[in-house]
Design an enzyme around this catalytic site. Sequence first.
Site, PDB file in Angstrom:
ATOM      1  CB  SER A   1     -12.960  -9.046  -4.424  1.00 51.96           C
ATOM      2  OG  SER A   1     -11.624  -8.909  -3.952  1.00 51.96           O
TER       3      SER A   1
ATOM      4  CG  ASN B   1     -11.853 -18.809   3.902  1.00 51.77           C
ATOM      5  OD1 ASN B   1     -11.546 -19.089   5.057  1.00 51.77           O
ATOM      6  ND2 ASN B   1     -10.980 -18.743   2.904  1.00 51.77           N
TER       7      ASN B   1
ATOM      8  CE  LYS C   1      -9.629 -15.433   2.824  1.00 48.61           C
ATOM      9  NZ  LYS C   1      -8.943 -14.704   1.759  1.00 48.61           N
TER      10      LYS C   1
ATOM     11  CD  GLU D   1     -11.465 -18.621  -3.297  1.00 46.96           C
ATOM     12  OE1 GLU D   1     -12.285 -17.885  -2.756  1.00 46.96           O
ATOM     13  OE2 GLU D   1     -10.498 -19.124  -2.714  1.00 46.96           O
TER      14      GLU D   1
ATOM     15  CG  HIS E   1      -7.779 -20.416   0.393  1.00 50.44           C
ATOM     16  ND1 HIS E   1      -6.860 -19.398   0.308  1.00 50.44           N
ATOM     17  CD2 HIS E   1      -9.001 -19.852   0.234  1.00 50.44           C
ATOM     18  CE1 HIS E   1      -7.512 -18.255   0.110  1.00 50.44           C
ATOM     19  NE2 HIS E   1      -8.810 -18.509   0.067  1.00 50.44           N
TER      20      HIS E   1
ATOM     21  CD  GLU F   1      -5.698 -16.235   1.850  1.00 50.77           C
ATOM     22  OE1 GLU F   1      -6.184 -16.755   2.862  1.00 50.77           O
ATOM     23  OE2 GLU F   1      -6.225 -15.254   1.275  1.00 50.77           O
TER      24      GLU F   1
HETATM   25  P1  PGA Z   1     -12.064 -12.383  -0.347  1.00 45.40           P
HETATM   26  O1  PGA Z   1     -11.495 -13.872  -0.090  1.00 45.40           O
HETATM   27  O2  PGA Z   1     -13.554 -12.514  -0.528  1.00 45.40           O
HETATM   28  O3  PGA Z   1     -11.688 -11.621   0.887  1.00 45.40           O
HETATM   29  O4  PGA Z   1     -11.415 -11.892  -1.586  1.00 45.40           O
HETATM   30  C1  PGA Z   1     -12.010 -14.967  -0.786  1.00 45.40           C
HETATM   31  C2  PGA Z   1     -11.255 -16.219  -0.408  1.00 45.40           C
HETATM   32  O5  PGA Z   1     -10.032 -16.166  -0.245  1.00 45.40           O
HETATM   33  O6  PGA Z   1     -11.859 -17.299  -0.246  1.00 45.40           O
END
Ligand code: PGA
Length: 254
Positions: A213, A10, A12, A167, A97, A99
């Site tokens: 992460s 992803n 983003k 997540e 997601h 976010e």
């Molecule tokens: P990250 O993001 O691996 O940078 O923690 C994961 C995600 O939001 O899908």
Amino acid sequence: MARRMLIAGNWKMNGLQAARDEAGRLVEALGGRAPDDADVLICPPATLLADMARDLDGSGLLVGGQDCHAEARGAHTGDVSAEMAADAGASHVIVGHSERRADHGETDEMVREKAAAALRAGLTPVICVGETLADRDAGRAEEIVSAQIRGSTPGSVDAAGLVIAYEPVWAIGTGRTASSADIAAMHAAARAALAAVKGADAGAAVRILYGGSVKPDNAAAILAIDGVDGALVGGASLAAADFHAIIAARPRPG
Ligand code: PGA
């Protein structure tokens, strides 16, 4: 039931045209092709979707969107429909997601409608769920995630066409990951919630990814956890070498 691994990146809101070279480096690192035993998906920003679908054509790597509108078309300035993502070459689309749930106030109901829109357009929705740190500290992680799955999963569709990404919100972009025991317990709870919505067989067929992460140095341990069918990778999917190391860390069938 043996489920095929899915390693998804992803990106983003990261990536200009030059980032297409990074995807090219990933294909090179993979020896020119996606592995036979796992699916590899990159979800770039919408501006790169069509170009990357063309770049990756023939490699077996998949591209996906990061969000879609619930409707196919109309007066929704700035939005991208699932049909548009499919037309650009996407096979998957991330919906819900954390976010987007946080930045755009997306509710379970909205996420469910987006997932249904994805299916209508022939895309596989990657439906994201996950508890906040406050939820976890209150001992409510399983309850919250189970409720998100019940609320965000379209009821009337073939469950095999869905992917869930668990997540934990507090693990995204923070360098913190859940413990192996917690990940195993959360995936079991998520699968039980799915089975309650869609039936036991369907619940067993759906791939549940872990995200938050995931890095080259923890990927092997995370991907080996019972019930983890792959990863949704943010930051570490931006560099081909890191993402390749995560893909290479998957357990091999047989
Ligand atoms: P990250 O993001 O691996 O940078 O923690 C994961 C995600 O939001 O899908």
